[in-house]
Motif scaffolding. Structure first.
Motif, PDB file in Angstrom:
ATOM      1  N   LEU A  79     -16.324   0.258  20.628  1.00 24.11           N
ATOM      2  CA  LEU A  79     -17.504   0.869  20.778  1.00 24.11           C
ATOM      3  C   LEU A  79     -18.527   0.018  20.867  1.00 24.11           C
ATOM      4  CD1 LEU A  79     -16.803   3.180  17.429  1.00 24.11           C
ATOM      5  CD2 LEU A  79     -16.579   3.626  20.007  1.00 24.11           C
ATOM      6  N   SER A  80     -19.650   0.433  21.608  1.00 26.65           N
ATOM      7  CA  SER A  80     -20.876  -0.513  21.838  1.00 26.65           C
ATOM      8  C   SER A  80     -21.598  -0.746  20.549  1.00 26.65           C
ATOM      9  CB  SER A  80     -21.506   0.137  22.912  1.00 26.65           C
ATOM     10  OG  SER A  80     -22.603  -0.855  23.253  1.00 26.65           O
ATOM     11  N   TYR A  81     -21.982   0.393  19.812  1.00 20.37           N
ATOM     12  CA  TYR A  81     -22.433   0.341  18.349  1.00 20.37           C
ATOM     13  C   TYR A  81     -21.513   0.342  17.454  1.00 20.37           C
ATOM     14  CZ  TYR A  81     -26.377   1.468  21.392  1.00 20.37           C
ATOM     15  OH  TYR A  81     -27.331   1.683  22.273  1.00 20.37           O
ATOM     16  N   LEU A  82     -21.473  -0.900  16.950  1.00 17.02           N
ATOM     17  CA  LEU A  82     -20.361  -0.830  15.844  1.00 17.02           C
ATOM     18  C   LEU A  82     -21.244  -0.805  14.402  1.00 17.02           C
ATOM     19  CD1 LEU A  82     -18.459  -4.135  16.918  1.00 17.02           C
ATOM     20  CD2 LEU A  82     -17.517  -1.671  16.954  1.00 17.02           C
ATOM     21  N   HIS A  83     -21.014   0.550  13.937  1.00 19.68           N
ATOM     22  CA  HIS A  83     -21.622   0.823  12.514  1.00 19.68           C
ATOM     23  C   HIS A  83     -21.104   1.834  11.987  1.00 19.68           C
ATOM     24  CE1 HIS A  83     -23.461   3.686  15.093  1.00 19.68           C
ATOM     25  NE2 HIS A  83     -24.186   2.907  15.480  1.00 19.68           N
ATOM     26  N   GLU A  84     -21.199   2.311  10.640  1.00 17.16           N
ATOM     27  CA  GLU A  84     -20.422   3.360   9.806  1.00 17.16           C
ATOM     28  C   GLU A  84     -20.433   4.532  10.409  1.00 17.16           C
ATOM     29  OE1 GLU A  84     -21.479   5.232   5.784  1.00 17.16           O
ATOM     30  OE2 GLU A  84     -20.769   3.026   5.545  1.00 17.16           O
ATOM     31  N   PRO A  85     -21.514   4.926  10.997  1.00 17.13           N
ATOM     32  CA  PRO A  85     -21.292   6.593  11.449  1.00 17.13           C
ATOM     33  C   PRO A  85     -20.621   6.434  12.837  1.00 17.13           C
ATOM     34  CG  PRO A  85     -23.666   5.574  11.880  1.00 17.13           C
ATOM     35  CD  PRO A  85     -22.858   4.736  10.739  1.00 17.13           C
ATOM     36  N   ALA A  86     -20.632   5.417  13.495  1.00 22.00           N
ATOM     37  CA  ALA A  86     -19.914   5.462  14.965  1.00 22.00           C
ATOM     38  C   ALA A  86     -18.290   5.409  14.433  1.00 22.00           C
ATOM     39  CB  ALA A  86     -20.241   4.358  15.794  1.00 22.00           C
ATOM     40  N   VAL A  87     -17.922   4.710  13.589  1.00 22.60           N
ATOM     41  CA  VAL A  87     -16.485   4.583  13.155  1.00 22.60           C
ATOM     42  C   VAL A  87     -16.296   5.831  12.610  1.00 22.60           C
ATOM     43  CG1 VAL A  87     -15.215   3.350  11.530  1.00 22.60           C
ATOM     44  CG2 VAL A  87     -16.649   1.814  12.781  1.00 22.60           C
ATOM     45  N   LEU A  88     -16.835   6.597  11.638  1.00 20.79           N
ATOM     46  CA  LEU A  88     -16.483   7.769  11.005  1.00 20.79           C
ATOM     47  C   LEU A  88     -16.327   8.766  12.188  1.00 20.79           C
ATOM     48  CD1 LEU A  88     -16.168   9.143   8.387  1.00 20.79           C
ATOM     49  CD2 LEU A  88     -18.424   9.705   8.260  1.00 20.79           C
ATOM     50  N   HIS A  89     -17.304   8.816  13.090  1.00 16.11           N
ATOM     51  CA  HIS A  89     -17.485   9.797  13.965  1.00 16.11           C
ATOM     52  C   HIS A  89     -16.139   9.650  14.909  1.00 16.11           C
ATOM     53  CE1 HIS A  89     -18.643  12.871  16.743  1.00 16.11           C
ATOM     54  NE2 HIS A  89     -18.728  11.880  17.891  1.00 16.11           N
TER      55      HIS A  89
END
Length: 1828
Positions: A79-89
């Motif tokens: 994922l280009s944006y590595l953050h909590e919402p991206a991981v969860l989604h």
């Protein structure tokens, strides 16, 4: 950065905002963001518009969403944006939409519990993941296991798989599947089935260590670390298990909706079994320890069945029946002990009622006295320095002591089982390496957290520290490997928290210290904690409202621990006297064994629990430590710390692999995702920490080639350089201004978080602009096309409309004009009448008025005339004056102008006079006039001629008409005279006429009467005929109906019978194929057992140094099938070794030998039955083919007739040649007698030339003469006898002819000789001319070939010059190798041709020498001239003996048999030139040797030869079974040998295609049908070995060539990938492509053809290979999400078309190989079709008939867009597909069986080669063989 923010936070950009319910919610910007904005205008997915306020201090913007093409990636680090919402989604999309439970997060495998059984753990899935790189396949627990196994073998370093997670997250299942993978892939190193024992430990440990909780129906209530040991060949040799923190409190207490350990319920469910009667058990609700949770049954689980599984596992692990019964007695005793009721005696003491049945049952089961046990359950012993006291216990303390004893017994039993399981899993083989599987609890936090949660979280802190260090280490190694500058990544270090717990004066240290205090309590310990850490450690806090609790800031969250019960649980005490009572048991040995170490019984391994608490107790202490009393005083915390330290040391010494199990919801709902619970676990298990560490560095990594391929659209043509690395650098400097956002490594480009999304947006915008431009152009073209089409239609409509209007207008105008004309004439009449009236009146008036006016006018004119005369004279004078002046001026002016024009005209005429054109123009006009006049004259002449011709014709017609009229006039005069003569007869005729009229009237009346009667009769007949016709029509109709009905019934019956026959035939074929497959599988199993048996013999032979000399014979009465099991080696070493091996085997492992023998016997019987059934099936098919054989016999008869005619023709030609030869001999003899034919004379030369020419013509017929040699012999003998009879009479006649020739015909003979000489010279010239022409043509062809070769060399040179130096060298080497190979092949072919020519010439030489000798002997006696008889004596002629015909047999001595087998089989090389001369040459030689043994009627020789041959072939295949050429060569020769045995067996079914000579070579003494079956089985084994060998060669090429390589460059784009890099689709050096597969297939095909393999067998091999290609490709497609895209479907279809083209080129389209690719073709089509509407679903269901429902759904779930312009498949559409395919009856298996082998058949293929013509090459070293 500002530029990027302005570019990213624009209108329509999507972001994540916090949400109380969903944790994170997606929103879209409705307005561009500017730096000074205090809020963002957002619109949620439901259409709600909100104003999102930004923090005024930090101004932190919300998280950006990743592009849609990155959603659902296999690796979260992609994922280009590595953050909590991206991981969860991403996890949610994969879990809910795609039904994928595994996801990579860097080095971590995230596993979400689906709460549903999924078909993704079968053996086919294991085989698919075996040998694959971790990033090449979709995430799976098998991929992690394969990576660990591969690294262990590659790096020779021990591995660990750490499985952690909450209870119910699936840790145990994941660990179990990992162990199953190791057991399946590696196998075991011995026959003890260690892998089965390792797997058998799972049901045992689940029974005694797992229980139902509110979160999980099969929750592990202990931690375990299993070390699976491997030998140096990486096969499982054993295992060892270590356990941690068994929850012993569950034995005595369970919360609501929970259960005790499974083993108790299994026993209660099986209480009615006979062997359990003495346990006195009943249902689970009757016991306190099993009914507290009020949930004794788990839905879908049969406890009685589970107990049978557990007992089977006990047996497999070597725990016999008696020990099992003992274990169950202990468990039943624990249940009875829990039901012992303790009552109050007073406030300080308690008692147990006498004869308590449960205590009685307990005492009987464990073998102790009732009195002692009841005594020490209610009392305890206190020891002081001088005295010992017995103190009664209150009821509560006695109850706690009872429960403590129960827990202690269960813990001892648990440890005993673990110890014996470990003993069963240990082997004597030295362990080379191991893989550890750690199944341990995850971070826990509850409303009330006690000592157990503290230990668990302490362990997770240690594991998290190890995890962080490992992740950081990998990141650092990657940066150093790529040589990029890096700074220390700031990550959370939990060492302060660990120090707080385990350091000196830490929490555990203070707890142990407080336990040693005489009056230590939980409150005093809490105060010590507050005083020690509250002010010194920031991670330690005190709750505001409590003085008996503390808070620790763990890595995952803050946890508040209640101090109550910490000291008691840490001390973990038990009553010693109760242990002594149990040890005193004399009836129950197992119980004594449990407590045989008294010291260990008093160690702190038990516990007195608090009221209603959930507690877990520690495991057995480490046995390696000293057992002194000090060690036994260790607390639970100290033991746990030591065990944890040992575990960390073990893990640090291995390479770890992490599996994090996530529980998606708390209600055990299938595929239901709770974001809150998921985020909580992601934070706790360290996944987000991994993401944070990755995001702090450079998480996105691209190779230069991948970056160039992906972002080529962002580059201009001038930016593209030959050096890809420099190109990428230049482009990145232009696209990303901030240099810190990326780094250039040696092979990769590293990007900061978010940069890939930025580049993806740039790329998407560029592609979108290009798409818009393309759409604009296309739409313009479509609109213009539509406009032109509409314009043409409008013009056509207008044309027809205007035409109609014009026609209407013309009609109207015509009518109007007609009306106008009518009106005009009518009005004209009226007006004319009126006008005439007015005119008459006007004329009268005008007459009067004009007369008056005339008179007046006359007077006026008279006056004017007079005035005019006067004026005239005046004006005339004036005009004359003016005229004269003007005239003079005009005349002068005209003269000047005319002079000037005349000059010009003169000049012009002079010029024209000089030019020829002038005359031409003049003449041209005259010529035209002359031609016109001439034309007119011709026309007039023509008219004159026509008129004259008409005139002549008119004259002639007039003359003829005049003549005719004269003749008519004469005729009329004659008629007139006749009329006068006949006028007289009129009166008499009138009278006669009157008479006739009367008669006519009478006749008419009679006629009328007859007509009336006839009419009446006709009417009746017509009526009758009509009735008959009607009846006939009805009958015909009925007949037609009946015929139609009969035809329909016949057709229906025919169709029904046809269908029935077709179905029955198909069923028979299916059954036959199944039987063949089953039979061949049994052969494979038999071969495996045989190989294993041979391996055992070899190992025993190598391990035994005793050698016994001697020779052992094999009984000749053995069955032929014994050749399948034994090999009578003629080499003394192998014989002695095998005998010693058998003796040692018999002595060392008799049970194994008996088991193998029993198995072999069973296989023998089953094989025999299958063989009989197979023969019956084949007989049915042979009867079905009888008609085809009859037709073939007819065709064969016609061929024989043709051959007989040809033989007769050849015989006649041969007679003619013999006659010519005799005449030439006579001429030669006559010439010699006359003196003119002496040697050297012209006539002699002429005749000699004629003889040579005849010999040449005879050579042309040599092949036909050879064929008919036997028939010509008899004819020659008859002619020879006839010549002998005529010998006495011929010389005298011949002498007279010679004398006449001397006198009269000498000149004529000379002339004839000269003419013949000229003819011969002319023929020689023509022959020389033809030879010259052929040589010139061949030279031209060679010159053309040289030119083509030169051009090809120039092209190759030009291509090589364009390549880089390394590639140029490689290309030149490849070219040189190819050239040398071609030259070698040409030389081999020339050598073969020369050998054939030599053999041919030798044969011709023998034949001609024999024929000339026969002719010379026969004719030298009878055709001798008188001169020769007088002048020369008759010399005796040597008559050679006729050569004996070969019978196609080879004779050898018995002692040469081993030499024959050695030279022809064991040491023969398939690439030998001699072998390739005749395909199947070894088979022919062996059969010819066998024929000789059969000819001698030597059964021993036949048997030994066949046995040696079969075993030698098996030996060479075992030795070189991985060499394709060897296996292919011996498959072809084995089949040829089998066909020879059939062809020459004497069976009529196999003799149909033989020649008469071949039928003479049939075996005469032995029936080798049984050996044919043995050889057929051997051929089947070789075929399977060939398929396996080819599969091993093709296997590495299939996935790379069919899926990964881009055959059509540029179609599929490269998506961003994570840490687990996949194989690139760009072809590098060494990467297999589709061309590699095609070249390999061509090599297989050419090799098999060269070896002479039967074409039908080649078709079966190709079909099997194509099945393997399709199955492997489809299986990888189903397990790789990155391959399921539209562009990949196009690539696959193109690749399949190339395979079909290969089949077409090789002529193999009808072999069934194309049909095996049908599932792959349909999967590729499924990737490309539309997937939106109901019609699309219907089309997919009808199209994908070769795919199963599971495969279709899997492909749709895995379908991934490569670009933003593609759309994902909706969940609703997949549900629609599932609904439509619900009624399909098919296997639920997801993957195709790549190990499936089609049953092979060997169709009979007779050879046309004659055995007597076979020559044995000297290179085979078979000189000891003699042709017979």
């Amino acid at each position: 950065m500002n530029r990027e923010l302005e570019y990213m936070f624009v209108q329509s950009a999507r972001v994540w905002i916090p949400d109380a319910e969903e944790v994170w919610k997606s929103a879209e910007l409705t307005k561009d963001y500017k730096n000074d904005d205090a809020s963002l205008q957002l619109m949620l997915e439901d259409g709600t518009t909100i104003d999102h306020k930004l923090d005024p201090k930090t101004k932190n913007l919300p998280y950006l969403r990743n592009p849609d093409i990155l959603v659902g990636e296999n690796d979260l680090t992609a994922l280009s944006y590595l953050h909590e919402p991206a991981v969860l989604h991403n996890l949610k999309v994969r879990f809910i939409d795609s039904k994928l439970i595994y996801t990579y997060c860097g080095i971590v495998l995230v596993a979400i519990n689906p709460y549903e059984t999924l078909p993704i753990y079968g053996t086919d899935i294991i085989n698919a993941y075996s040998g694959q790189n971790m990033g090449d396949m979709d995430p799976h627990i098998f991929a992690v296991a394969e990576e660990a196994y591969k690294q262990m073998a590659r790096d020779e370093r021990n591995q660990s798989i750490i499985v952690s997670g909450e209870s119910g997250a699936g840790k145990t299942v994941s660990a179990k599947y990992a162990m199953r993978y190791f057991a399946t892939v590696s196998g075991s190193a011995s026959e003890a089935n260690v892998e089965e024992k390792v797997l058998a430990s799972n049901p045992i440990m689940e029974a005694i260590g797992n229980a139902k909780t509110t979160r999980n129906d099969n929750s592990s209530r202990f931690g375990k670390y299993i070390e699976i040991g491997f030998d140096n060949r990486y096969r499982i040799i054993g295992a060892n298990m270590r356990t941690y923190l068994l929850e012993k409190s569950r034995v005595v207490f369970q919360a609501d909706e929970e259960r005790n350990y499974h083993i108790f319920y299994q026993l209660c469910a099986s209480a009615n079994q006979p062997e359990f009667k003495n346990l006195r058990l009943s249902t689970a609700n009757d016991f306190l320890y099993t009914r507290q949770g009020r949930s004794p049954v788990i839905e879908g689980v049969d406890d009685a069945k589970e107990l049978r599984t557990t007992r089977h596992a006990f047996t497999l692990l070597g725990i016999n029946e008696s020990y099992q019964i003992g274990l169950f007695q202990v468990l039943a005793a624990i249940l009875h002990l829990g039901n012992v009721e303790i009552k109050d005696r007073d406030s300080d003491s308690s008692l147990i009622a006498p004869n308590n049945r449960h205590l009685t049952a307990f005492c009987e089961l464990v073998g102790v006295t009732y009195q002692d046990m009841s005594q020490w359950l209610c009392h305890r012993k206190l020891k002081t320095a001088t005295e010992t006291y017995i103190k009664p216990l209150p009821r509560l303390q006695a109850t706690n002591a009872r429960d403590a004893l129960s827990k202690h017994i269960y813990a001892k039993l648990f440890n005993w089982i673990v110890e014996h399981v470990n003993k069963a899993l240990v082997t004597n083989v030295k362990q080379h390496s191991f893989i550890g599987v750690l199944d341990i609890y995850g971070f826990e936090t509850f409303e009330i957290n006690s000592f157990e949660q503290f230990c668990i979280n302490y362990a997770n802190e240690k594991l998290q520290q190890q995890f962080n260090m490992h992740v950081f280490k990998l990141e650092q190694e990657e940066y150093m490997k790529e040589q990029i500058p890096w700074t220390l990544i700031d990550f959370y270090d939990n060492q302060p928290c660990i120090n707080l717990i385990e350091a000196k004066m830490g929490i555990l240290d203070l707890l142990d210290e407080e336990c040693k205090m005489p009056k230590g309590s939980d409150d005093s310990w809490a105060q010590k904690l507050y005083n020690t850490h509250l002010k010194t450690c920031s991670l330690f806090e005190k709750p505001r409202m409590s003085n008996r609790a503390f808070i620790i800031q763990h890595f995952a969250d803050k946890v508040e621990y209640q101090c109550e019960g910490f000291l008691e649980k840490n001390k973990d005490t038990v009553n010693e006297e109760q242990i002594h009572v149990l040890k005193a048991s004399k009836k129950f040995d197992l119980l004594v064994e449990l407590f045989q170490d008294e010291e260990k019984a008093t160690t702190p391994t038990g516990q007195v629990p608090g009221t209603g608490g959930r507690t877990r107790l520690s495991i057995k202490p480490d046995k390696g430590r000293d057992t002194s009393s000090k060690e036994h005083k260790k607390t639970v915390g100290c033991q746990f710390r030591n065990s944890l330290q040992m575990l960390m040391e073990t893990l640090n010494a291995t390479t770890p692999h992490y599996v994090r199990c996530i529980k998606p919801n708390d209600f055990k709902l299938a595929f239901s995702f709770d974001p809150k619970r998921a985020v909580q676990q992601l934070r706790a298990c360290g996944v987000l920490e991994t993401i944070r560490i990755s995001a702090a560095g450079f998480p996105s990594r691209w190779t230069y080639q991948e970056f160039f391929s992906r972002y080529r659209v962002l580059m201009k043509q001038k930016d593209v350089l030959p050096d890809k690395k420099l190109t990428c650098k230049n482009v990145l400097e232009k696209l990303v201004q901030d240099q810190d956002k990326y780094q250039f490594g040696k092979t990769k480009i590293f990007f900061r978080a978010g940069q890939v999304a930025y580049l993806e947006k740039l790329r998407a915008d560029k592609l979108r602009a290009a798409c818009i431009r393309i759409q604009k152009t296309i739409r313009c073209w479509l609109a213009r096309k539509k406009y032109l089409r509409q314009r043409s239609a409008v013009i056509t409509i207008q044309r027809f409309t205007r035409g109609y209007q014009a026609r209407c207008l013309v009609k109207f105008m015509r009518r109007t004009q007609a009306a106008t004309v009518i009106q005009k004439y009518q009005r004209m009449c009226v007006e004319r009448k009126r006008y005439r009236q007015k005119q008459a009146a006007a004329l009268a008036m005008q007459t009067i008025l004009r007369a008056y006016m005339a008179r007046q006018k006359y007077q006026a004119l008279l006056r004017e005339h007079k005035a005019v005369i006067i004026q005239k004279h005046v004006r005339g004078w004036l005009a004359r004056c003016w005229y004269k002046c003007c005239l003079e001026a005009i005349v002068y002016l005209q003269c000047c102008i005319r002079r000037m024009r005349a000059k010009r005209e003169l000049k012009k005429l002079k010029i024209e006079a000089r030019s020829v054109e002038h005359f031409k123009k003049l003449n041209k006009g005259m010529e035209n006039k002359i031609m016109q006049l001439q034309r007119k004259i011709d026309e007039q002449n023509k008219d004159n001629r026509v008129i004259s011709e008409k005139l002549v014709s008119l004259e002639s017609s007039y003359a003829s008409e005049s003549e005719r009229m004269r003749g008519e006039l004469g005729r009329l005069r004659g008629v007139e005279e006749d009329a006068k003569n006949k006028a007289n007869q009129v009166s008499s005729l009138l009278e006669e006429l009157e008479k006739l009229r009367k008669e006519l009237s009478v006749t008419q009346q009679e006629k009328k009467t007859i007509e009336d009667w006839a009419q009446k009769y006709r009417d009746e007949m017509e009526k009758m005929v009509s009735e008959l016709k009607d009846q006939n029509g009805l009958l015909k109709k009925e007949k037609d109906d009946l015929n139609k009905m009969i035809q329909e019934q016949s057709q229906q019956m025919t169709e029904k019978m046809t269908r029935a026959i077709a179905q029955e035939t198909q069923q028979l074929e299916t059954d036959l194929n199944e039987e063949r497959s089953r039979y061949q599988n049994l052969l494979t199993e038999h071969l495996r057992l045989e190989e294993k048996y041979d391996d055992l013999k070899e190992e025993l032979a190598h391990s035994t140094n005793v050698s016994k000399p001697g020779h052992r014979r094999t009984d000749s009465t053995h069955s032929s099938n014994e050749s399948e099991y034994t090999y009578n080696s003629e080499y003394a070493e192998l014989e002695d070794g095998s005998r010693v091996g058998e003796d040692v085997t018999r002595g060392m492992d008799t049970s194994l030998t008996l088991k193998l023998q029993k198995r072999v016997t069973e296989l023998e019987q089953e094989k025999q039955s299958l063989r009989n059934e197979l023969e019956n099936r084949e007989e049915q098919f042979q009867r079905a083919r009888a008609r085809d054989d009859a037709q073939f016999r007819k065709a064969r008869g016609a061929e024989l007739e043709y051959e007989s005619l040809k033989r007769q023709e050849l015989e006649s030609e041969n007679k003619k040649l013999r006659h010519d030869l005799a005449e030439m001999r006579q001429s030669l003899l006559g010439g010699a007698a006359a003196g003119t034919g002496a040697p050297g004379s012209p006539a002699y030369k002429v005749l000699l030339d004629q003889l040579n020419a005849s010999c040449e013509e005879l050579e042309v017929r040599k092949e036909e003469v050879l064929i008919l040699r036997s028939q010509l012999v008899s004819q020659k003998e008859a002619m020879h006898h006839k010549d002998e009879k005529e010998t006495m009479t011929e010389p005298s006649v011949f002498a007279q002819d010679v004398n006449k020739l001397k006198d009269a015909d000498e000149l004529k003979q000379a002339y004839v000789g000269l003419k013949d000489t000229n003819r011969l010279l002319e023929q020689q010239l023509q022959a020389q001319r033809r030879t010259y022409d052929s040589e010139v043509e061949s030279l031209r062809g060679e010159l053309q070939n040289v030119k083509e070769e030169n051009n090809r060399q120039q092209q190759l040179l030009a291509q090589n010059l364009q390549l880089p130096p390394e590639a140029r060298i490689e290309a030149s080497l490849q070219h040189e190798i190819t050239r040398l190979t071609n030259e070698n092949l040409d030389l081999m072919e020339q050598l073969e041709k020369q050998d054939r020519t030599i053999r041919k010439l030798k044969k011709q030489l023998k034949v001609y020498s024999k024929r000339i000798g026969e002719m010379g002997a026969g004719q030298a006696e009878g055709q001798t001239s008188p001169g020769q008889m007088v002048e020369e004596p008759i010399h005796p002629v040597n008559i050679p003996r006729r050569e004996k015909d070969f019978q196609g047999m080879l004779e050898y001595k018995k002692e040469d048999e081993m030499k024959l087998v050695k030279n022809l089989i064991l040491e023969l090389k398939p690439r030998g030139v001699a072998v390739n001369l005749i395909p199947g040459l070894p088979a022919y030689i062996l059969f010819m040797c066998l024929r000789h043994a059969d000819y001698l009627n030597d059964d021993q020789k036949v048997r030994t030869l066949l046995t040696s041959t079969i075993n030698s072939i098996k030996k060479i295949l075992k030795k070189r079974g991985d060499d394709f050429e060897t296996v292919s060569f011996w498959l072809a020769n084995t089949c040829r040998f089998l066909h020879c045995l059939k062809q020459y067996s004497g069976d009529e079914a196999f003799m149909k295609h033989n020649t008469s000579r071949q039928n003479e070579h049939c075996l005469s003494n032995f029936d080798l049908a049984e050996y044919r079956q043995v050889i057929s089985d051997l051929a089947i084994q070789i075929y399977q070995q060939l398929v396996k060998c080819m599969e091993n060669i093709l296997q590495p090429m299939i996935v790379s060539g069919m899926l990964e390589h881009e055959t059509i460059q540029g179609v599929s784009g490269v998506k961003p990938t994570g840490l687990r890099k996949r194989t690139s689709s760009i072809a590098d050096e060494g990467t297999y492509t589709l061309d590699s597969i095609l070249r390999q297939l061509s090599a297989f095909h050419s090799t098999m053809c060269q070896h002479g393999t039967d074409p039908e067998l080649i078709k079966q091999v190709v079909k099997q290979l194509f099945y393997i290609i399709g199955a492997v490709t489809l299986n990888n497609l189903l397990l790789r999400k990155d391959m399921c895209s539209w562009s990949k479907g196009m690539q696959i279809r193109y690749n399949v078309s190339q395979l079909e083209e290969w089949l077409r080129d090789k002529g193999l389209m009808n072999c069934g190989a194309k049909e095996t690719l049908e599932p792959l073709i349909q999967a590729a089509q499924l990737l490309q079709v539309k997937k939106k509407t109901e019609e699309d679903a219907e089309a997919i269901c009808s199209m994908c008939h070769a795919l199963t429902t599971a495969q279709i759904v899997k492909v749709l779930n895995l379908y991934t867009p490569v670009n933003e312009f593609e759309e994902r498949v909706s969940v609703a559409f997949i549900r629609t597909i599932q609904t439509r395919l619900r009624d399909r009856s098919e296997s639920p298996q997801l993957l195709m069986d790549t190990k499936m082998i089609y049953p092979v058949t060997f169709p009979f293929s007779p050879s046309s080669l004659a055995l007597e013509t076979i020559q044995i090459p000297t290179s085979l070293n078979l000189s000891f063989l003699t042709r017979v």
